[in-house]
Design a protein around this motif. Structure first.
Motif, mmCIF file in Angstrom:
data_model
loop_
_atom_site.group_PDB
_atom_site.id
_atom_site.type_symbol
_atom_site.label_atom_id
_atom_site.label_comp_id
_atom_site.label_asym_id
_atom_site.label_seq_id
_atom_site.Cartn_x
_atom_site.Cartn_y
_atom_site.Cartn_z
ATOM 1 N N SER A 92 15.016 -46.302 -1.192
ATOM 2 C CA SER A 92 15.211 -48.106 -1.407
ATOM 3 C C SER A 92 14.623 -48.733 -2.697
ATOM 4 O O SER A 92 15.510 -48.887 -3.381
ATOM 5 N N ALA A 93 13.443 -48.090 -2.529
ATOM 6 C CA ALA A 93 12.756 -48.747 -4.193
ATOM 7 C C ALA A 93 13.033 -48.246 -5.608
ATOM 8 O O ALA A 93 13.344 -48.854 -6.253
ATOM 9 N N ALA A 94 13.459 -47.374 -5.479
ATOM 10 C CA ALA A 94 14.102 -46.156 -6.621
ATOM 11 C C ALA A 94 15.128 -46.595 -6.876
ATOM 12 O O ALA A 94 15.853 -46.712 -7.698
ATOM 13 N N ARG A 95 16.174 -47.168 -6.382
ATOM 14 C CA ARG A 95 17.494 -47.118 -6.256
ATOM 15 C C ARG A 95 18.160 -48.463 -7.244
ATOM 16 O O ARG A 95 18.457 -47.881 -8.241
ATOM 17 N N PRO A 96 17.271 -49.366 -7.777
ATOM 18 C CA PRO A 96 17.645 -50.116 -8.891
ATOM 19 C C PRO A 96 16.741 -49.939 -9.937
ATOM 20 O O PRO A 96 16.941 -50.329 -11.396
ATOM 21 N N VAL A 97 15.849 -48.931 -9.844
ATOM 22 C CA VAL A 97 15.255 -48.625 -11.274
ATOM 23 C C VAL A 97 15.043 -47.075 -11.665
ATOM 24 O O VAL A 97 14.760 -46.727 -13.192
ATOM 25 N N SER A 98 15.198 -46.316 -10.693
ATOM 26 C CA SER A 98 15.187 -44.891 -11.621
ATOM 27 C C SER A 98 15.884 -43.744 -10.271
ATOM 28 O O SER A 98 15.901 -43.738 -8.885
ATOM 29 N N LYS A 99 17.152 -43.056 -11.856
ATOM 30 C CA LYS A 99 17.599 -42.351 -10.927
ATOM 31 C C LYS A 99 16.936 -41.308 -10.032
ATOM 32 O O LYS A 99 17.589 -40.713 -9.434
ATOM 33 N N GLU A 100 16.316 -41.216 -10.940
ATOM 34 C CA GLU A 100 15.592 -39.631 -10.763
ATOM 35 C C GLU A 100 14.256 -39.577 -9.171
ATOM 36 O O GLU A 100 14.795 -38.260 -8.675
ATOM 37 N N TYR A 101 13.889 -40.693 -9.487
ATOM 38 C CA TYR A 101 13.467 -41.058 -8.199
ATOM 39 C C TYR A 101 14.378 -40.770 -6.795
ATOM 40 O O TYR A 101 14.371 -40.800 -6.056
ATOM 41 N N TYR A 102 14.711 -41.875 -7.198
ATOM 42 C CA TYR A 102 16.150 -42.464 -6.079
ATOM 43 C C TYR A 102 16.425 -40.653 -5.891
ATOM 44 O O TYR A 102 16.369 -40.285 -4.411
ATOM 45 N N VAL A 103 16.919 -39.458 -6.613
ATOM 46 C CA VAL A 103 17.578 -38.509 -5.981
ATOM 47 C C VAL A 103 16.741 -37.936 -5.363
ATOM 48 O O VAL A 103 16.085 -37.309 -4.601
ATOM 49 N N ALA A 104 15.256 -37.152 -6.197
ATOM 50 C CA ALA A 104 14.114 -36.966 -5.227
ATOM 51 C C ALA A 104 13.502 -37.044 -4.013
ATOM 52 O O ALA A 104 13.186 -36.708 -3.157
ATOM 53 N N ALA A 105 13.987 -39.027 -3.954
ATOM 54 C CA ALA A 105 13.661 -39.173 -2.932
ATOM 55 C C ALA A 105 14.831 -38.744 -1.136
ATOM 56 O O ALA A 105 14.070 -38.621 -0.153
ATOM 57 N N SER A 106 15.988 -38.726 -2.073
ATOM 58 C CA SER A 106 16.335 -38.250 -1.518
ATOM 59 C C SER A 106 16.714 -36.683 -0.562
ATOM 60 O O SER A 106 16.990 -36.342 0.543
ATOM 61 N N MET A 107 16.943 -35.847 -1.236
ATOM 62 C CA MET A 107 16.341 -34.815 -1.983
ATOM 63 C C MET A 107 14.302 -34.102 -0.325
ATOM 64 O O MET A 107 14.841 -33.458 0.101
ATOM 65 N N SER A 108 13.828 -35.010 -0.370
ATOM 66 C CA SER A 108 12.455 -35.474 0.096
ATOM 67 C C SER A 108 12.867 -35.700 1.750
ATOM 68 O O SER A 108 12.650 -34.639 2.719
ATOM 69 N N LEU A 109 14.018 -36.928 1.314
ATOM 70 C CA LEU A 109 14.206 -37.177 3.196
ATOM 71 C C LEU A 109 15.705 -36.251 3.693
ATOM 72 O O LEU A 109 16.022 -35.037 4.711
ATOM 73 N N ILE A 110 15.938 -34.968 2.881
ATOM 74 C CA ILE A 110 17.094 -33.644 3.237
ATOM 75 C C ILE A 110 15.733 -32.825 4.177
ATOM 76 O O ILE A 110 15.962 -32.034 4.158
ATOM 77 N N ASN A 111 15.163 -32.612 3.259
ATOM 78 C CA ASN A 111 13.608 -31.453 3.658
ATOM 79 C C ASN A 111 13.484 -32.249 4.886
ATOM 80 O O ASN A 111 13.324 -31.529 6.028
ATOM 81 N N VAL A 112 13.266 -33.418 5.348
ATOM 82 C CA VAL A 112 12.349 -33.839 6.087
ATOM 83 C C VAL A 112 13.275 -33.352 7.366
ATOM 84 O O VAL A 112 12.805 -32.944 8.280
ATOM 85 N N PHE A 113 14.690 -34.011 7.552
ATOM 86 C CA PHE A 113 15.723 -33.431 8.408
ATOM 87 C C PHE A 113 15.697 -32.206 8.399
ATOM 88 O O PHE A 113 15.859 -31.401 9.425
ATOM 89 N N ARG A 114 16.018 -30.938 7.420
ATOM 90 C CA ARG A 114 15.589 -29.953 7.737
ATOM 91 C C ARG A 114 13.744 -29.220 8.847
ATOM 92 O O ARG A 114 14.299 -28.426 9.473
ATOM 93 N N SER A 115 13.109 -29.669 8.161
ATOM 94 C CA SER A 115 11.972 -29.429 8.636
ATOM 95 C C SER A 115 12.148 -30.027 10.220
ATOM 96 O O SER A 115 11.742 -28.817 11.137
ATOM 97 N N TRP A 116 13.413 -30.633 10.336
ATOM 98 C CA TRP A 116 13.305 -31.348 11.408
ATOM 99 C C TRP A 116 14.417 -30.821 12.590
ATOM 100 O O TRP A 116 14.512 -30.902 13.970
ATOM 101 N N GLY A 117 15.238 -29.884 12.080
ATOM 102 C CA GLY A 117 15.809 -29.396 12.363
ATOM 103 C C GLY A 117 17.481 -30.302 13.071
ATOM 104 O O GLY A 117 18.143 -29.651 13.889
ATOM 105 N N ALA A 118 17.200 -31.393 12.388
ATOM 106 C CA ALA A 118 17.894 -32.511 12.523
ATOM 107 C C ALA A 118 19.483 -32.319 11.554
ATOM 108 O O ALA A 118 19.342 -33.203 10.400
ATOM 109 N N TRP A 119 20.048 -31.509 11.867
ATOM 110 C CA TRP A 119 21.150 -30.544 10.897
ATOM 111 C C TRP A 119 22.399 -31.924 10.688
ATOM 112 O O TRP A 119 22.625 -32.224 9.901
ATOM 113 N N GLU A 120 23.039 -32.557 11.777
ATOM 114 C CA GLU A 120 23.612 -33.363 11.263
ATOM 115 C C GLU A 120 23.507 -34.484 10.590
ATOM 116 O O GLU A 120 23.921 -34.888 9.199
ATOM 117 N N ASN A 121 21.864 -34.896 10.403
ATOM 118 C CA ASN A 121 21.375 -36.204 9.767
ATOM 119 C C ASN A 121 21.354 -35.620 8.316
ATOM 120 O O ASN A 121 21.466 -35.741 7.407
#
Length: 276
Positions: free
Chosen positions: A93-122
């Motif tokens: 949310s913080a990165a969206r208006p200020v940095s594409k790089e951080y937005y992508v990194a945050a999105s990848m981090s969330l993907i990583n969280v869901f994968r570790s969690w086994g939340a495949w739909e998310n």
């Protein structure tokens, strides 16, 4: 496939701090980054939380993104997935208006969280959301395709997963990356086997025994031959099964995990032959 996400975030975090005179906020983030790299995740959270609160009070948006990303990754490493998701979303949310790089990194981090969690739909939802972004670059796009193929497989959507894997095989072969191409061929063979298509699985595996893939490690070649042997054994083609299992036994050394499986398969095959 998960390794590619972790690698992306790790490389990104390595470049968080420039070498210059540092403010208190920059020093905290630098220290949190160093402890994160060293696997000291509890200590990282102490530093990153202080940095996060300071960035919030000073309205320092990039530093807020950095601290949030460090917190998300550290919470994930400690298995605290709800907190990891919370700070990943804050970073996004913080990165969206200020940095594409951080937005992508945050999105990848969330993907990583869901994968570790086994939340495949998310995870799939976030992969598709990030894939729709423009100017991601080829490398990230193909990383996302690999992650999507795994999600679809975990969700039982095997045909869709196979389509993506075939696309990835073509891509890796065009790039001359036969190691990754071979990995995807093994994945497709696994899918075909799971679908009950043993002949199709054997066909995919046999491509890895051709001269094109002669550079594969002997242990990988042994695993391929073992899988072919298992499939022939399931089909009742015991002579072919024995032929491939014997090749496998000569290519997997005793210290490797697949060694015991090969000899278990050979023993099972011989028992089946005796009982005929």
């Amino acid at each position: 496939m998960m390794k590619s996400v972790i690698l992306f975030i790790s490389i990104f975090l390595l470049g968080l701090i420039e070498v210059r005179g540092q403010s208190r906020l920059e020093t905290l983030i630098s220290e949190a980054n160093n402890t994160h790299k060293n696997g000291q995740h509890s200590l990282t959270m102490i530093k990153a939380h202080e940095a996060y609160n300071l960035a919030l009070s000073e309205s320092q948006k990039l530093e807020l993104c950095r601290a949030s990303l460090l917190l998300s990754e550290s919470y994930r490493e400690l298995g605290q997935y709800t907190e990891a998701m919370e700070f990943g979303l804050r970073c996004q949310s913080a990165a969206r208006p200020v940095s594409k790089e951080y937005y992508v990194a945050a999105s990848m981090s969330l993907i990583n969280v869901f994968r570790s969690w086994g939340a495949w739909e998310n995870e799939l939802e976030y992969i598709e959301q990030l894939s729709s972004e423009s100017d991601l670059g080829e490398s990230i796009q193909f990383d996302l395709l690999e992650l999507k193929a795994t999600c679809l497989y975990k969700l039982g959507r095997l045909e869709e997963s196979s389509v993506i894997l075939n696309e990835l095989i073509t891509h890796h072969r065009e790039k001359g990356d036969l190691i990754n191409a071979a990995s995807k061929i093994l994945d497709i063979a696994l899918i075909e086997r799971k679908r009950g298509n043993s002949t199709s699985a054997i066909m995919y595996l046999m491509t890895l025994t051709t001269p094109e893939y002669a550079g594969l490690s002997t242990s990988t070649f042994g695993i391929v031959e073992n899988n072919i042997g298992e499939l022939y054994m399931q089909q009742g083609k015991f002579n072919l099964a024995e032929e491939h299992l014997l090749i496998a036994s000569k290519n997997i050394v005793a210290s490797e995990p697949g060694y015991a499986l090969v000899y278990l398969n050979l023993s099972s095959l011989r028992i089946k032959c005796i009982l005929l």
